[in-house]
Design a protein around this motif. Structure first.
Motif, short mmCIF file in Angstrom:
data_model
loop_
_atom_site.label_atom_id
_atom_site.label_comp_id
_atom_site.label_asym_id
_atom_site.label_seq_id
_atom_site.Cartn_x
_atom_site.Cartn_y
_atom_site.Cartn_z
N SER A 144 0.88 -1.07 0.12
CA SER A 144 -0.03 0.34 0.19
C SER A 144 0.87 1.27 -0.08
O SER A 144 1.71 1.46 0.68
CB SER A 144 -0.98 -0.16 1.11
N GLY A 145 0.59 2.04 -0.74
CA GLY A 145 1.27 3.56 -0.83
C GLY A 145 2.65 3.57 -1.67
O GLY A 145 3.31 4.53 -1.94
N THR A 156 -1.17 5.61 -8.50
CA THR A 156 -0.65 7.02 -9.20
C THR A 156 -0.16 6.86 -10.51
O THR A 156 -0.06 7.58 -11.49
CB THR A 156 0.16 7.66 -8.20
N1 ATP Z 1 -3.90 13.09 -4.51
C1 ATP Z 1 -2.98 13.00 -3.73
N2 ATP Z 1 -2.43 13.83 -2.98
C2 ATP Z 1 -1.28 13.77 -2.06
N3 ATP Z 1 -0.70 12.42 -1.68
C3 ATP Z 1 -1.25 11.67 -2.64
C4 ATP Z 1 -2.34 11.84 -3.44
N4 ATP Z 1 -2.46 10.40 -4.09
C5 ATP Z 1 -1.59 9.69 -3.55
N5 ATP Z 1 -0.68 10.15 -2.79
C6 ATP Z 1 0.26 9.68 -2.12
O1 ATP Z 1 1.19 8.87 -3.07
C7 ATP Z 1 1.55 7.59 -2.66
C8 ATP Z 1 1.33 6.77 -3.55
O2 ATP Z 1 -0.04 6.59 -3.37
P1 ATP Z 1 -0.85 5.53 -4.46
O3 ATP Z 1 -2.27 5.52 -4.27
O4 ATP Z 1 -0.46 5.53 -5.92
O5 ATP Z 1 -0.44 3.99 -4.06
P2 ATP Z 1 -0.81 2.63 -4.02
O6 ATP Z 1 0.52 1.61 -4.36
O7 ATP Z 1 -1.84 2.76 -5.02
O8 ATP Z 1 -1.63 2.23 -2.72
P3 ATP Z 1 -2.76 1.15 -2.33
O9 ATP Z 1 -2.18 -0.09 -2.62
O10 ATP Z 1 -3.03 1.44 -0.80
O11 ATP Z 1 -3.96 1.46 -3.21
C9 ATP Z 1 1.00 7.69 -1.06
O12 ATP Z 1 2.22 7.92 -0.39
C10 ATP Z 1 -0.04 8.34 -1.12
O13 ATP Z 1 -0.47 8.81 0.12
#
Ligand code: ATP
Ligand code: MG
Length: 375
Positions: A36-37, A42
């Motif tokens: 996660s994260g 993104t």
């Molecule tokens: N709109 C936003 N504003 C600020 N920070 C963000 C935003 N979207 C994502 N982040 C941050 O960017 C990082 C990557 O987030 P992302 O959602 O891409 O992770 P993920 O791998 O899809 O996680 P998950 O498995 O929980 O869905 C995280 O630290 C998140 O908090």
């Protein structure tokens, strides 16, 4: 084919996506796998055009979709990219047919064509006959099929899936993932699939890209990333791995088995398969032993390498198999056996593993602990 070059996306000072480069071949399915994260969503949102990257380039076939340095940012509806989310993102007040045809209708295509393509897409996902249903009256699996049909109806050249099955129960998840895979392979649509479920990633992908802190740390076929993880993180994220501190002895046998001295004493033989010479003597490494590949037996096994006397400390039966914690002279190992390999707590056994089933990853500075057991 999709080409991502040095893609980065910052939120404030923090990189959510950090210099990601990846090529996905025509019709290939690549999974982004990571905790996660780590930046999976993104990355997808940058590909779909829902986020504007800070640097890098995204190419789909010979079309440049995003390149901030060149001020290129093609809007989402012009990218020919279909996206399927975890939350199905269906409009509750529209019928199934209206949901699937909505993107086509907003492109102002002829009505006859819109209806035909929406019906064709519903047939592809096995939902003919549900055209008039409301999303609220069909099951979660069916709703996810509607979302998939909607992505397929608009003739996309790239399909993006963001944890599409997380809301479904285990059985449906397995069924849907093979349906998605079959359909994707049949239609030969280039696909990026995001998940944090390792078995889903291994089962569905042509290649898996492992992500950590916004970066891709390894890309390979499911077998490559499982059998030869590139880093400690990749090793421990995929499956259950014992990592032992060791140092190279500089000795290698004809069949490419290298000898390493374990920090706690004794040796381990690893089939490194590498070209070039053996690791220089004294090089610190960590030797990975997968819990599923260690064998336990009451009698000394025929193999003469990588055999340890062991004592069973813990045994947990969980249906598919048994999880053991065993003590060997140099530390403790987690072992997973089939459910019929039964040993009692306290029993003296032999643990062994073939050199082909061991791998090495570069070592971080040696901490005080002799061994670590992941997950
Ligand atoms: N709109 C936003 N504003 C600020 N920070 C963000 C935003 N979207 C994502 N982040 C941050 O960017 C990082 C990557 O987030 P992302 O959602 O891409 O992770 P993920 O791998 O899809 O996680 P998950 O498995 O929980 O869905 C995280 O630290 C998140 O908090
Ligand atoms: Mg996400």
């Amino acid at each position: 084919m999709l080409r991502i070059r040095s893609l980065s996306k910052y939120y404030g000072a923090r990189a959510a996506v950090n210099d990601v480069s990846l090529e996905v071949g025509q019709g290939e399915l690549v999974t982004l796998l990571g905790p996660s994260g780590c930046g999976k969503s993104t990355t997808l949102r940058c590909l779909a055009g829902l986020e504007i990257p800070d640097s890098g380039e995204v190419w789909l076939q010979d079309r440049l979709l995003a390149a901030p340095a060149r001020r290129v940012q093609v809007p989402p509806e012009q990218r020919r990219v279909g996206m399927v989310f975890q939350s199905y993102a269906l409009w509750p007040h529209m019928s199934v047919l209206e949901n699937v045809s909505y993107p086509l209708r907003s492109q102002k295509r002829p009505r006859q064509e819109v209806i035909k393509r929406a019906r064709d897409a519903l047939e592809l996902v096995g939902l003919s006959g549900y055209e008039g249903s409301q999303p609220g009256n069909i099951s979660g699996g069916q709703q996810q099929r509607v979302a998939l049909a909607r992505a397929l109806a608009s003739e996309c050249s790239l399909l993006l899936f963001d944890e599409p099955l997380s809301n479904l129960d285990v059985h449906l998840r397995e069924q849907m993932r093979s349906e998605i895979r079959d359909l994707q392979a049949r239609l030969r649509i280039t696909t990026i699939y995001v998940t944090h479920d390792q078995s889903e990633a291994l089962a569905i992908s042509d290649r898996v890209a492992i992500m950590q802190d916004g970066a891709i740390v390894q890309v390979g076929t499911p077998r490559e990333v499982f059998e030869r993880p590139a880093t400690e993180f990749a090793a421990t994220f995929l499956g259950k791995v014992n990592l032992l501190h060791a140092a190279a002895t500089g000795k290698r046998e004809a069949d490419l088995r290298e000898q390493f001295r374990l920090a706690g004493g004794g040796e381990v033989h690893v089939h490194t398969g590498g070209t070039g010479g053996p690791s220089a003597e004294g090089t610190a490494v960590r030797v990975g032993l997968r819990a599923e590949l260690i064998r336990l037996s009451r009698n000394a096994p025929a193999a003469e390498k990588n055999v340890w006397k062991a004592r069973v400390e813990r045994a947990v039966f969980f249906g598919d198999g048994i999880d053991y914690m065993i003590a060997i002279p140099v530390g403790r190992l987690r072992v997973r056996t089939p459910p019929y390999d039964q040993f009692r707590v306290g029993e003296e056994v032999f643990a062994s593993i073939a050199p082909e089933h061991c791998f090495i990853v570069g070592s971080t500075p040696q901490p005080a602990r002799q061994e670590e057991v992941s997950r």
